[in-house]
Design an enzyme around this catalytic site. Sequence first.
Site, PDB file in Angstrom:
ATOM      1  N   ASP A 100      -1.478  -6.389 -13.121  1.00 36.73           N
ATOM      2  CA  ASP A 100      -2.942  -5.802 -13.227  1.00 36.73           C
ATOM      3  C   ASP A 100      -3.755  -6.009 -14.284  1.00 36.73           C
ATOM      4  OD1 ASP A 100      -2.129  -4.174 -10.575  1.00 36.73           O
ATOM      5  OD2 ASP A 100      -1.741  -1.923 -11.587  1.00 36.73           O
TER       6      ASP A 100
ATOM      7  N   LYS B 142      -2.952  -7.709  -4.045  1.00 30.53           N
ATOM      8  CA  LYS B 142      -3.691  -6.668  -4.407  1.00 30.53           C
ATOM      9  C   LYS B 142      -4.894  -6.481  -3.817  1.00 30.53           C
ATOM     10  CE  LYS B 142      -0.494  -5.935  -7.600  1.00 30.53           C
ATOM     11  NZ  LYS B 142       0.183  -5.327  -7.531  1.00 30.53           N
TER      12      LYS B 142
ATOM     13  N   GLY C  68      -3.762   1.004  -2.034  1.00 30.32           N
ATOM     14  CA  GLY C  68      -2.997   0.123  -0.952  1.00 30.32           C
ATOM     15  C   GLY C  68      -1.528   1.260  -1.588  1.00 30.32           C
TER      16      GLY C  68
END
Length: 425
Positions: A306, A333, A91
């Site tokens: 994250d 995500k 991504g």
Amino acid sequence: MKWIVRPSKLNGTLEVPPSKSHTIRALLISALANGTSTIRKPLLTGDGGSAVKAARALGAYVESKDSQLTVDGIAGDFNGGDELFDMGNSGTGTTLFASAAALGHKLRRFDGDNSLRSRPIKPLLESLANLGASYTIESENQELPFTIQGPLKGGKTVVDGISSQFVSSLLLACPLIKNNTHLTVSNIHEQPYIEITLWWLRKLGIEFEHSQNLTSFIITGGQQYEPVDITVPADFSSATFAAVAGVVTNGELKLTGLDFSDPQGDKDVFKVLTEMGADVRIEQQVAVSNSRELKGMFVDLNSMPDALPALSVAACKASGETLLGNVEQARIKETDRIAVMCSELSKMGASVREHPDGLVIQHSTLKGAHVSGHDDHRVVMALALAGMNAEGETVIDSAEAAAVTYPTFVEDFKALGADIQILES
């Protein structure tokens, strides 16, 4: 691939692997530069490997030898290279390279695996359209594959900052547009990742101005990237897993290679663990251990989304209640990490519930279970930490996803004492 994980106690020293964020930025800038760049100790698997392919697709020459990349940049020739950018699962790579792909008039097509196809990119494409690009999204139900074509002309544009990657993509491409660009950011999130991009621009002497809150940028056009020679910094996002593992297994780890002057937002994980009660000592290397009871608390994860999977495991170990909040962007995500971590930890006996922007977790005794990593590298590694702190045996599906950012996870953690067994599918 499956991992079988059993209760473990970790001790020893770990060299933290290289940063995905820095590797991809280094490759993009080197691919666009006028001259030959050297990138030492990059992340070469997973997202890093996808970025290497993307740099080549732009037209750059990339040679890999002895954990080092040599990159001959395209030096302003934005119409060479390939039409297809196969980005795999990356991504970050897709987003950062998308703006650069629109610098010339060549039509470029971006695609990837099923996980990547589920991720949003339309806010960036709309922002690029305001600067002169045209794009087409091929499906009504997902935003990849897409095609994009320039050339970008500069001017004014607005971008949704729900993902910092949208902002960084524009900031990295706009200096190479002929005219100036005025970028406004709405709904800003993940500011440290924007700071990483600004660190690179400053390092290369790029001219730009910005507001203090990073919601307004004026980027001078007609600039050129010079080649770089850099050793990729260690990755604080990967270090998060070792730090949490040391805490939840009551072990003691020393982590080497980390630079706390680096703008990576996940360095604040060490501050969070300290506030929760862990023994964290930052000297020439970071020592992490836990001889005291962790306590629940509110953790604002907006600048370090994250960290949510790993810290949700630490929260199970903490007394009382822990709220991991202000992190709605964790839902876009590789997976909806809020929903996924709630589901998988619940299978292991955790008392956890979702909020729109995070998780509420009570102190829980975890039990081994058959869980899914959902093809998400950070979810897989977080569930491995949970398995090390659980009673019995934990089986994790789609464990091969860990290689996206941490290809040596099993090897490194077994050397520290982790009981992990790999079962090939």
